[in-house]
Motif scaffolding. Structure first.
Motif, PDB file in Angstrom:
ATOM      1  N   THR A 275       8.078  -6.843  -8.112  1.00 34.13           N
ATOM      2  CA  THR A 275       7.982  -5.640  -7.282  1.00 34.13           C
ATOM      3  C   THR A 275       7.490  -5.972  -5.887  1.00 34.13           C
ATOM      4  N   LEU A 276       6.474  -6.827  -5.780  1.00 31.28           N
ATOM      5  CA  LEU A 276       5.976  -7.223  -4.462  1.00 31.28           C
ATOM      6  C   LEU A 276       7.056  -7.955  -3.671  1.00 31.28           C
ATOM      7  N   THR A 277       7.803  -8.822  -4.334  1.00 32.31           N
ATOM      8  CA  THR A 277       8.883  -9.538  -3.653  1.00 32.31           C
ATOM      9  C   THR A 277       9.953  -8.570  -3.172  1.00 32.31           C
ATOM     10  N   ALA A 278      10.286  -7.569  -3.989  1.00 29.53           N
ATOM     11  CA  ALA A 278      11.293  -6.587  -3.593  1.00 29.53           C
ATOM     12  C   ALA A 278      10.833  -5.772  -2.386  1.00 29.53           C
ATOM     13  N   LEU A 279       9.571  -5.350  -2.381  1.00 34.56           N
ATOM     14  CA  LEU A 279       9.052  -4.591  -1.243  1.00 34.56           C
ATOM     15  C   LEU A 279       9.037  -5.438   0.026  1.00 34.56           C
ATOM     16  N   ASP A 280       8.644  -6.701  -0.082  1.00 38.38           N
ATOM     17  CA  ASP A 280       8.656  -7.574   1.092  1.00 38.38           C
ATOM     18  C   ASP A 280      10.073  -7.816   1.573  1.00 38.38           C
ATOM     19  N   PHE A 281      10.999  -7.947   0.651  1.00 41.97           N
ATOM     20  CA  PHE A 281      12.398  -8.150   1.022  1.00 41.97           C
ATOM     21  C   PHE A 281      12.948  -6.951   1.797  1.00 41.97           C
ATOM     22  N   LEU A 282      12.542  -5.747   1.382  1.00 45.44           N
ATOM     23  CA  LEU A 282      13.017  -4.531   2.043  1.00 45.44           C
ATOM     24  C   LEU A 282      12.233  -4.206   3.309  1.00 45.44           C
ATOM     25  N   GLY A 283      11.149  -4.928   3.572  1.00 47.00           N
ATOM     26  CA  GLY A 283      10.365  -4.688   4.772  1.00 47.00           C
ATOM     27  C   GLY A 283       9.270  -3.668   4.611  1.00 47.00           C
ATOM     28  N   PHE A 284       8.929  -3.296   3.355  1.00 47.77           N
ATOM     29  CA  PHE A 284       7.875  -2.309   3.106  1.00 47.77           C
ATOM     30  C   PHE A 284       6.676  -2.927   2.396  1.00 47.77           C
ATOM     31  N   GLY A 285       6.563  -4.229   2.460  1.00 53.46           N
ATOM     32  CA  GLY A 285       5.495  -4.901   1.744  1.00 53.46           C
ATOM     33  C   GLY A 285       4.347  -5.299   2.641  1.00 53.46           C
ATOM     34  N   LEU A 286       3.971  -6.566   2.583  1.00 54.05           N
ATOM     35  CA  LEU A 286       2.838  -7.072   3.348  1.00 54.05           C
ATOM     36  C   LEU A 286       3.125  -7.003   4.842  1.00 54.05           C
ATOM     37  N   PRO A 287       2.074  -7.010   5.669  1.00 55.93           N
ATOM     38  CA  PRO A 287       2.281  -6.922   7.122  1.00 55.93           C
ATOM     39  C   PRO A 287       3.171  -8.043   7.638  1.00 55.93           C
ATOM     40  N   ALA A 288       3.831  -7.776   8.755  1.00 58.51           N
ATOM     41  CA  ALA A 288       4.721  -8.767   9.363  1.00 58.51           C
ATOM     42  C   ALA A 288       3.953 -10.036   9.694  1.00 58.51           C
ATOM     43  N   GLY A 289       4.545 -11.168   9.380  1.00 57.73           N
ATOM     44  CA  GLY A 289       3.904 -12.453   9.614  1.00 57.73           C
ATOM     45  C   GLY A 289       3.148 -12.991   8.426  1.00 57.73           C
ATOM     46  N   SER A 290       2.907 -12.154   7.415  1.00 61.78           N
ATOM     47  CA  SER A 290       2.196 -12.631   6.225  1.00 61.78           C
ATOM     48  C   SER A 290       3.064 -13.615   5.450  1.00 61.78           C
ATOM     49  N   PRO A 291       2.451 -14.586   4.782  1.00 61.65           N
ATOM     50  CA  PRO A 291       3.244 -15.523   3.973  1.00 61.65           C
ATOM     51  C   PRO A 291       3.797 -14.813   2.745  1.00 61.65           C
ATOM     52  N   SER A 292       5.053 -14.527   2.758  1.00 65.24           N
ATOM     53  CA  SER A 292       5.653 -13.707   1.709  1.00 65.24           C
ATOM     54  C   SER A 292       6.932 -14.360   1.219  1.00 65.24           C
ATOM     55  N   LEU A 293       7.070 -14.453  -0.104  1.00 58.59           N
ATOM     56  CA  LEU A 293       8.302 -14.982  -0.682  1.00 58.59           C
ATOM     57  C   LEU A 293       9.454 -14.002  -0.484  1.00 58.59           C
ATOM     58  N   GLY A 294       9.166 -12.690  -0.548  1.00 56.70           N
ATOM     59  CA  GLY A 294      10.218 -11.709  -0.316  1.00 56.70           C
ATOM     60  C   GLY A 294      10.747 -11.758   1.098  1.00 56.70           C
TER      61      GLY A 294
END
Length: 339
Positions: A275-294
């Protein structure tokens, strides 16, 4: 460590499943390495010995005036100016194996970003010139920590809710089941996107939003165990002796209910990571620039000419989720009453 015969048998069953046993050790090794990400991937030296003094830039900021510079700004240890100052005093500098952090940019690229894998960037760089390997290490850590925190909190809430429904039954169980039917029918991912669009998302905000829905996965399992266990002889005996309901629930019935709960927890963990990866992939997850697999997956989608981005994200996610699934399968077999 003294284990009861039952728990010793469970441990032997878990250990007998070689795939799950070695997956557990490999996952713990990778997670342990990621916890020390600052010692593995950092754009600041770990240790500097300058003018008979020891400095630790990885954990403390030093102005460049400390090393003979002119400005009271944080030293940029990769700049030729600071390197010359350190060299003039024969300073000893210990760098991390990967001299890049998740947000540092390689300004010495010989080709436009995203750059392919090279000796400087083993997995290449993303479209902003940031080292992919460093972002993968930090992204692995934040994904696992997020999923572990969410799993623990949602398990606590789900176990309490299921225990109350199963033990008391009646109107408590009826009202709880009707609420679960309504709450579980909501489109979770769309609600997460809508709620995340109201505020600037961060780690704790996303955790709170996802916790609103993730606790339901364990309620039915715990409820069924308590419905079965509340009528057993030892529970009736404890009630006849005047024991309080809370003590009966959490000292006598809950340990038996935790068997089924423990088998579900690794799968809740994989769901939280997905779920976290999906949200980061869609741009609704962690703040921009955060180390994110999505976010790395999204970059791979946007830069098809740079296959190392998508391949790196896919390899890390596939390995992480596969290890957790294998661990979950072994835990399920170890806690299986039939064995």
């Amino acid at each position: 460590m003294n284990l009861s015969p039952l728990n010793r048998r469970r441990f032997e069953l878990f250990k007998a499943n070689k795939r799950g046993w070695w997956s557990l050790w490999l996952f713990l090794l990778l997670f342990g390495l990621s916890l020390g990400a600052e010692l593995i991937a950092n754009d600041k030296p770990l240790v500097v010995h300058y003018d008979n003094h020891w400095y630790f830039p990885a954990i403390k900021r030093y102005p460049e005036t400390t090393f003979g510079g002119e400005f009271p700004l944080e030293a940029n240890y990769k700049s030729p100016y600071i390197r010359e100052l350190l060299k003039a005093k024969d300073a000893w500098v210990l760098w991390a194996p990967i001299p890049f952090s998740y947000q540092s940019i390689n300004y010495d690229l010989k080709v436009p970003a995203p750059a392919p894998p090279s000796a400087d960037n083993l997995l290449g760089t993303d479209d902003q010139g940031r080292d992919v390997l460093a972002r993968v290490i930090y992204g692995f850590r934040i994904s696992v920590l997020f999923a572990l925190t969410l799993t623990v909190l949602s398990s606590i809430i789900g176990v309490i809710a299921g225990a109350l429904q199963g033990f008391y039954g009646g109107w408590v169980d009826l009202a709880g089941q009707r609420f679960l039917e309504i709450w579980s029918g909501l489109p979770v991912l769309y609600l997460l996107i809508i709620l995340a669009s109201f505020v600037q998302p961060n780690f704790w905000w996303l955790l709170g939003i996802m916790l609103l829905f993730s606790w339901m996965s364990l309620v039915d399992v715990v409820r069924a165990e308590f419905l079965r266990g509340r009528n057993l002889e030892y529970v009736r005996a404890a009630r006849a002796l005047g024991m309080q309901n809370g003590a009966i629930m959490f000292r006598h019935i809950l340990p038996n209910a935790m068997v089924s709960t423990m088998t579900f927890m690794p799968f809740i963990l994989t769901g939280a990571i997905g779920t976290l990866t999906a949200l980061d992939f869609l741009g609704f997850g962690l703040p921009a620039g955060s180390p994110s697999l999505g976010e790395l997956v999204a970059q791979g989608k946007s830069n098809l000419q740079a296959p190392w981005l998508g391949m790196s994200a896919f390899a890390v996610l596939a390995l992480m989720l596969s290890l957790l699934v294998f661990i979950g399968e072994s835990a399920r077999d170890a806690f299986d009453p039939r064995k």
